[in-house]
Design an enzyme around this catalytic site. Sequence first.
Site, mmCIF file in Angstrom:
data_model
loop_
_atom_site.group_PDB
_atom_site.id
_atom_site.type_symbol
_atom_site.label_atom_id
_atom_site.label_comp_id
_atom_site.label_asym_id
_atom_site.label_seq_id
_atom_site.Cartn_x
_atom_site.Cartn_y
_atom_site.Cartn_z
ATOM 1 N N HIS A 186 0.803 -1.236 0.000
ATOM 2 C CA HIS A 186 0.000 0.000 0.000
ATOM 3 C C HIS A 186 0.834 1.283 0.000
ATOM 4 O O HIS A 186 0.540 2.232 0.738
ATOM 5 C CB HIS A 186 -0.933 0.013 1.216
ATOM 6 N N HIS A 231 -9.647 2.345 0.622
ATOM 7 C CA HIS A 231 -9.511 1.258 1.586
ATOM 8 C C HIS A 231 -10.533 1.373 2.728
ATOM 9 O O HIS A 231 -10.201 1.183 3.894
ATOM 10 C CB HIS A 231 -8.083 1.249 2.137
ATOM 11 N N GLU A 277 -11.669 -3.604 -2.519
ATOM 12 C CA GLU A 277 -10.726 -2.652 -3.104
ATOM 13 C C GLU A 277 -10.579 -2.914 -4.604
ATOM 14 O O GLU A 277 -10.010 -3.933 -4.994
ATOM 15 C CB GLU A 277 -9.363 -2.799 -2.424
HETATM 16 C C1 BGC Z 1 -4.502 -6.265 2.286
HETATM 17 C C2 BGC Z 1 -4.301 -6.971 3.609
HETATM 18 C C3 BGC Z 1 -3.858 -5.953 4.621
HETATM 19 C C4 BGC Z 1 -4.938 -4.905 4.720
HETATM 20 C C5 BGC Z 1 -4.684 -3.835 5.731
HETATM 21 C C6 BGC Z 1 -5.556 -5.233 2.490
HETATM 22 O O1 BGC Z 1 -5.755 -4.536 1.322
HETATM 23 O O2 BGC Z 1 -4.834 -7.139 1.256
HETATM 24 O O3 BGC Z 1 -3.386 -8.018 3.499
HETATM 25 O O4 BGC Z 1 -3.630 -6.534 5.858
HETATM 26 O O5 BGC Z 1 -5.122 -4.330 3.475
HETATM 27 O O6 BGC Z 1 -3.394 -3.504 5.827
#
Ligand code: BGC
Length: 366
Positions: free
Chosen positions: A121, A191, A328
């Site tokens: 991310h 998110h 997402e």
């Molecule tokens: C990911 C997870 C992660 C979460 C929060 C999601 O988009 O796929 O693996 O733990 O985000 O960090």
Amino acid sequence: MKNVALLILAGAVLAGCTTGNVKVSDFSSVKGYTLTNKNGMEVKITNYGATITSIIVPDREGNMADVALGYDSADQYVNALVRDYFGAVVGRYGNRIAEGKFSIDGKEYTLATNNGENHLHGGLMGFDKVVWTAQTVENGVKLSYLAKDGEEGYPGNLMLSVTYTLTDDNEIVMHYEATTDKATIVNVTNHTYFNLKGEGSDTVLDHVLQINGSKTTPVDAGLIPTGEFADVTGTPFDFRQPKVIGKDINANDQQIKYGPGYDHNWVLDRKGGGLELAATLYEPKSGRVLEVFTEEPCIQFYSGNFLQGNLTGKSGRVWNRRSALCLETQHAPDSINHEGEAGWPSVILRPGEKYDTTTIYKFSVK
Ligand code: BGC
């Protein structure tokens, strides 16, 4: 008619601003915006991380509830024990890049790693942790951010914006636009963690989900795609017909064990290139429905497996494991390391090109 109200979220921020890599001066410009429509739906957004902090929608009896996990002030986002991207825009590359390494045109780049040996991310100071420039627009707010050449290891100055608007059809429209001055990679997404019974309720295992995707990109133990595509038929990943999330979430299945639970990417069964329905989430008790429309090729369904009950949100209620989920829209994780392979659309943005993609969260009841 819709309204956009401005409230300043900066208030208590400075006192709590203890993280070393956040510029305190940035916080004087932290603002909050409230969008409302004729149905009384209300969406709150802050320019800290381009974050949706609250989504208040009616159930089938007209009772309102906030269905998005979030906090009331920016300092709570900064100082949370676990900063799990609640409601934020993640990027420059949403989800994981294996070992934080990739190359474009033969030139290798190394990104900040923040998820074991992998990049997740956007890295240590991704787009969820920076203050965006805000400008109100008709029925919404446009947030812009200049990600500098080299930031978190990414090449190119990236000028990015997300415009959030609220319609009278209870849609949150998220329009992302970006340009660059050097070949780079881009994959941004929102998110938000949803619980359609209301934020801080018990689990989402009783929610019913449908995903318009007949293939996933299976992962290894580090949640990095192996490069294969897996047919969902006969597996816990078959959500082509609406299915209660709890049904197979603890199935004896290697991919589920890696999650643990759902934390996977579905390749959407698209008809063309425009906005298409990717997923529908329904909560039977309240009757609330969330439909996700997107121009993106894929969607990540994350069932809140890493929530641990150690955080409380704006209502003071605890966020337990699997008490919220994310949908997402995206290109598949680690796509850049499969560039040119069949089924892996490019994530490279070059000078002169425009990144332009829209996703919609639409709320209704049934
Ligand atoms: C990911 C997870 C992660 C979460 C929060 C999601 O988009 O796929 O693996 O733990 O985000 O960090």
